[in-house]
Write a protein that holds these residues in place. Structure first.
Motif, short mmCIF file in Angstrom:
data_model
loop_
_atom_site.label_atom_id
_atom_site.label_comp_id
_atom_site.label_asym_id
_atom_site.label_seq_id
_atom_site.Cartn_x
_atom_site.Cartn_y
_atom_site.Cartn_z
N ALA A 7 0.83 -1.21 0.00
CA ALA A 7 0.00 0.00 0.00
C ALA A 7 0.86 1.26 0.00
CB ALA A 7 -0.92 0.00 1.22
N GLN A 8 2.06 1.18 0.58
CA GLN A 8 2.96 2.33 0.61
C GLN A 8 3.78 2.45 -0.67
OE1 GLN A 8 5.36 2.24 4.13
NE2 GLN A 8 3.59 2.00 5.47
N GLY A 9 3.64 1.47 -1.59
CA GLY A 9 4.32 1.57 -2.86
C GLY A 9 5.62 0.79 -2.97
N PHE A 10 5.95 -0.03 -1.98
CA PHE A 10 7.16 -0.84 -2.04
C PHE A 10 6.87 -2.12 -2.79
CE2 PHE A 10 7.82 1.70 1.79
CZ PHE A 10 9.08 2.21 1.54
N ALA A 11 7.74 -2.49 -3.73
CA ALA A 11 7.60 -3.74 -4.46
C ALA A 11 8.33 -4.82 -3.69
CB ALA A 11 8.17 -3.60 -5.86
N CYS A 12 7.58 -5.78 -3.16
CA CYS A 12 8.20 -6.84 -2.38
C CYS A 12 7.30 -8.06 -2.40
CB CYS A 12 8.42 -6.39 -0.94
SG CYS A 12 6.94 -5.78 -0.15
N GLY A 13 7.90 -9.21 -2.19
CA GLY A 13 7.15 -10.46 -2.17
C GLY A 13 6.82 -10.87 -0.75
N ARG A 14 5.79 -11.68 -0.64
CA ARG A 14 5.33 -12.13 0.68
C ARG A 14 6.39 -12.97 1.37
NH1 ARG A 14 1.81 -16.68 2.17
NH2 ARG A 14 2.01 -17.30 0.01
N HIS A 15 7.07 -13.85 0.63
CA HIS A 15 8.08 -14.72 1.23
C HIS A 15 9.33 -13.92 1.61
CE1 HIS A 15 5.73 -18.26 0.48
NE2 HIS A 15 5.55 -17.86 -0.77
N ARG A 16 9.62 -12.89 0.85
CA ARG A 16 10.77 -12.04 1.20
C ARG A 16 10.52 -11.33 2.53
NH1 ARG A 16 15.79 -10.31 0.82
NH2 ARG A 16 16.09 -8.08 0.68
N ILE A 17 9.32 -10.81 2.69
CA ILE A 17 8.96 -10.13 3.94
C ILE A 17 8.99 -11.13 5.10
CG2 ILE A 17 7.13 -8.88 5.14
CD1 ILE A 17 8.58 -7.34 2.92
N ALA A 18 8.50 -12.35 4.88
CA ALA A 18 8.50 -13.36 5.93
C ALA A 18 9.93 -13.70 6.35
CB ALA A 18 7.77 -14.61 5.46
N GLY A 19 10.84 -13.80 5.38
CA GLY A 19 12.23 -14.09 5.70
C GLY A 19 12.89 -12.97 6.46
N LEU A 20 12.62 -11.73 6.06
CA LEU A 20 13.20 -10.58 6.76
C LEU A 20 12.67 -10.49 8.19
CD1 LEU A 20 13.04 -7.90 3.92
CD2 LEU A 20 15.09 -8.97 4.88
N MET A 21 11.39 -10.78 8.36
CA MET A 21 10.82 -10.75 9.71
C MET A 21 11.45 -11.83 10.58
SD MET A 21 6.80 -10.04 8.90
CE MET A 21 6.30 -10.21 10.59
N ARG A 22 11.64 -13.03 10.02
CA ARG A 22 12.28 -14.11 10.79
C ARG A 22 13.70 -13.74 11.17
NH1 ARG A 22 9.71 -17.70 7.45
NH2 ARG A 22 11.47 -17.72 6.04
#
Length: 51
Positions: A7-22
């Protein structure tokens, strides 16, 4: 978090975000499990187990 970043305009994948959070130790808040309200601390007599 993925939806917020999109929503803020960042292009990112769901799995990438999950990995960064982990990797950074970020976890989602979980719901509390159901607990009985009275907790068994009442003065009423308990019925006998007839089974």
């Amino acid at each position: 978090m993925h939806a917020d970043l999109l929503a803020q305009g960042f292009a990112c994948g769901r799995h990438r975000i999950a990995g960064l959070m982990r990797r950074n130790g970020i976890r989602v808040r979980t719901r509390k499990r159901w607990r009985p309200i009275s907790g068994g601390r009442h003065l009423l007599p308990v019925a006998p187990n007839l089974l």
